[in-house]
Design an enzyme around this catalytic site. Sequence first.
Site, PDB file in Angstrom:
ATOM      1  N   HIS A   1       2.030   3.408  -9.092  1.00 24.01           N
ATOM      2  CA  HIS A   1       1.804   1.974  -9.334  1.00 24.01           C
ATOM      3  C   HIS A   1       2.969   1.371 -10.128  1.00 24.01           C
ATOM      4  CE1 HIS A   1      -1.988   2.288  -7.460  1.00 24.01           C
ATOM      5  NE2 HIS A   1      -2.596   2.939  -8.440  1.00 24.01           N
TER       6      HIS A   1
ATOM      7  N   ARG B   1     -12.428   2.295  -7.878  1.00 26.04           N
ATOM      8  CA  ARG B   1     -11.571   3.454  -8.201  1.00 26.04           C
ATOM      9  C   ARG B   1     -11.895   3.979  -9.596  1.00 26.04           C
ATOM     10  NH1 ARG B   1      -5.651   2.539  -5.465  1.00 26.04           N
ATOM     11  NH2 ARG B   1      -6.436   1.925  -3.431  1.00 26.04           N
TER      12      ARG B   1
ATOM     13  N   SER C   1      -7.903  -4.605   5.458  1.00 27.27           N
ATOM     14  CA  SER C   1      -8.558  -4.316   4.171  1.00 27.27           C
ATOM     15  C   SER C   1      -9.007  -5.558   3.408  1.00 27.27           C
ATOM     16  CB  SER C   1      -7.649  -3.446   3.290  1.00 27.27           C
ATOM     17  OG  SER C   1      -7.416  -2.204   3.903  1.00 27.27           O
TER      18      SER C   1
ATOM     19  N   LEU D   1      10.248 -20.667  -5.020  1.00 25.46           N
ATOM     20  CA  LEU D   1       9.264 -19.781  -4.386  1.00 25.46           C
ATOM     21  C   LEU D   1       7.895 -19.847  -5.081  1.00 25.46           C
ATOM     22  CD1 LEU D   1       8.764 -17.217  -2.462  1.00 25.46           C
ATOM     23  CD2 LEU D   1       9.338 -15.858  -4.473  1.00 25.46           C
TER      24      LEU D   1
ATOM     25  N   ARG E   1       0.190   7.742  -2.569  1.00 23.40           N
ATOM     26  CA  ARG E   1       0.817   8.781  -1.740  1.00 23.40           C
ATOM     27  C   ARG E   1       2.273   9.005  -2.131  1.00 23.40           C
ATOM     28  NH1 ARG E   1      -1.102   6.048   3.548  1.00 23.40           N
ATOM     29  NH2 ARG E   1      -1.815   4.543   1.987  1.00 23.40           N
TER      30      ARG E   1
ATOM     31  N   ARG F   1       2.110  -4.794   6.148  1.00 24.51           N
ATOM     32  CA  ARG F   1       1.383  -3.750   5.416  1.00 24.51           C
ATOM     33  C   ARG F   1       2.211  -2.479   5.442  1.00 24.51           C
ATOM     34  NH1 ARG F   1      -4.832  -2.173   4.772  1.00 24.51           N
ATOM     35  NH2 ARG F   1      -4.512  -0.511   3.273  1.00 24.51           N
TER      36      ARG F   1
ATOM     37  N   ASP G   1       0.824  -1.217   0.000  1.00 24.44           N
ATOM     38  CA  ASP G   1       0.000   0.000   0.000  1.00 24.44           C
ATOM     39  C   ASP G   1       0.857   1.265   0.000  1.00 24.44           C
ATOM     40  OD1 ASP G   1      -2.339   1.415  -0.020  1.00 24.44           O
ATOM     41  OD2 ASP G   1      -2.691   1.270   2.139  1.00 24.44           O
ATOM     42  N   GLY G   2       0.306   2.331  -0.564  1.00 26.73           N
ATOM     43  CA  GLY G   2       0.966   3.643  -0.510  1.00 26.73           C
ATOM     44  C   GLY G   2       1.507   4.136  -1.843  1.00 26.73           C
TER      45      GLY G   2
ATOM     46  N   SER H   1      -7.647  -5.384  -4.845  1.00 26.60           N
ATOM     47  CA  SER H   1      -8.707  -5.953  -4.007  1.00 26.60           C
ATOM     48  C   SER H   1     -10.051  -5.923  -4.739  1.00 26.60           C
ATOM     49  CB  SER H   1      -8.815  -5.181  -2.692  1.00 26.60           C
ATOM     50  OG  SER H   1      -9.460  -3.948  -2.901  1.00 26.60           O
TER      51      SER H   1
HETATM   52  C1  IPE Z   1      -5.488  -2.728  -0.055  1.00 22.95           C
HETATM   53  O1  IPE Z   1      -5.118  -1.390  -0.186  1.00 22.95           O
HETATM   54  C2  IPE Z   1      -5.447  -3.438  -1.370  1.00 22.95           C
HETATM   55  C3  IPE Z   1      -4.156  -3.494  -2.068  1.00 22.95           C
HETATM   56  C4  IPE Z   1      -2.995  -3.059  -1.634  1.00 22.95           C
HETATM   57  C5  IPE Z   1      -4.202  -4.123  -3.338  1.00 22.95           C
HETATM   58  P1  IPE Z   1      -6.203  -0.234  -0.326  1.00 22.95           P
HETATM   59  O2  IPE Z   1      -5.438   1.029  -0.408  1.00 22.95           O
HETATM   60  O3  IPE Z   1      -7.135  -0.531  -1.428  1.00 22.95           O
HETATM   61  O4  IPE Z   1      -6.994  -0.342   1.047  1.00 22.95           O
HETATM   62  P2  IPE Z   1      -7.745   0.777   1.885  1.00 22.95           P
HETATM   63  O5  IPE Z   1      -8.676   1.461   0.963  1.00 22.95           O
HETATM   64  O6  IPE Z   1      -6.701   1.703   2.416  1.00 22.95           O
HETATM   65  O7  IPE Z   1      -8.413   0.016   2.992  1.00 22.95           O
HETATM   66  C1  IPE Z   2      -1.718   0.285  -3.303  1.00 27.87           C
HETATM   67  O1  IPE Z   2      -1.489   1.646  -3.360  1.00 27.87           O
HETATM   68  C2  IPE Z   2      -1.957  -0.324  -4.657  1.00 27.87           C
HETATM   69  C3  IPE Z   2      -3.353  -0.707  -4.937  1.00 27.87           C
HETATM   70  C4  IPE Z   2      -4.335  -0.638  -4.095  1.00 27.87           C
HETATM   71  C5  IPE Z   2      -3.642  -1.215  -6.240  1.00 27.87           C
HETATM   72  P1  IPE Z   2      -2.679   2.698  -3.301  1.00 27.87           P
HETATM   73  O2  IPE Z   2      -3.094   3.002  -4.690  1.00 27.87           O
HETATM   74  O3  IPE Z   2      -3.755   2.227  -2.406  1.00 27.87           O
HETATM   75  O4  IPE Z   2      -1.934   3.946  -2.688  1.00 27.87           O
HETATM   76  P2  IPE Z   2      -2.499   4.975  -1.616  1.00 27.87           P
HETATM   77  O5  IPE Z   2      -3.015   4.178  -0.477  1.00 27.87           O
HETATM   78  O6  IPE Z   2      -3.583   5.750  -2.292  1.00 27.87           O
HETATM   79  O7  IPE Z   2      -1.321   5.822  -1.261  1.00 27.87           O
HETATM   80 MG    MG Z   3      -4.100   2.451  -0.423  1.00 27.36          MG
END
Ligand code: IPE
Ligand code: IPE
Ligand code: MG
Length: 253
Positions: A37, A71, A196, A131, A24, A188, A20-21, A65
Amino acid sequence: MTSAASKTENLPRHIAIIMDGNGRWAKKRFLPRVAGHSAGVEAARQIVKLCAKKKIQVLSLFAFSSENWNRPAHEVNHLMELFLTGLEREVTLLHENNIQLRFIGDRVRFSEKLRQKILEVETLTQHNSGLVLMIAADYGGQWDICQAARQLANEVETGQLHSEDITPEKIAAKLAFADLPHPDLFIRTSGELRISNFMLWQLAYAELYFTDTLWPDFDEKALEKALAHYASRERRYGNLTEKEKESACSHNA
Ligand code: IPE
Ligand code: IPE
Ligand code: MG
């Protein structure tokens, strides 16, 4: 054995990561989210490489997810494109490195082309003994439990199973990766303290590790840190540690 030596040996068999992130990370650099991404894919490559080198048995990466379909369409399309190009680009290298690729999740909403590609890489790598790289895409823990429940309900309907014979083991056997160990270490990134809808059932006894590092910045050093953290934890599974048991016995004696 020194404690440092024992720590390096206590590796998880299965690491599950919510990557995640990305958004940001991009925002901080005044870049569009999709650039995050793409950077995230690079981070994933490094982590796969390190896990293979360390002989980790299973690495699960949450890539998309069930809820991520909500989105904006251009972000979803970009992610789908990244899956396809990523698979096309990486499959040979993964195969050469004896990595077995598996996808878990509901495939019905993917394009025919992506579904075909997934099948192709899974078939190509299915006998690899290194793996297991499990990509969770259009995956949700609730979806997984739901599809397991549906299979069991079917067996009850057709008379193969009595409802009173449904046990946690029977449910577990119908989940997405019943043949593999459940995650020992859950990671995470990005500072969010939630699951999540990731592997809800399988994370029952996983050690949870949260870091503020944004996924594109999660490098080998960051994984080593998470592994060191894991190695220092004592897993109890509801029981007592051997030391605590000894001490309890000596008190009762
Ligand atoms: C969880 O991250 C799913 C993936 C990393 C693929 P999200 O960014 O979608 O989750 P929330 O919205 O913060 O719960
Ligand atoms: C995780 O990063 C990747 C996916 C959920 C596909 P995010 O896209 O959720 O990034 P943030 O949480 O908005 O920073
Ligand atoms: Mg996210």
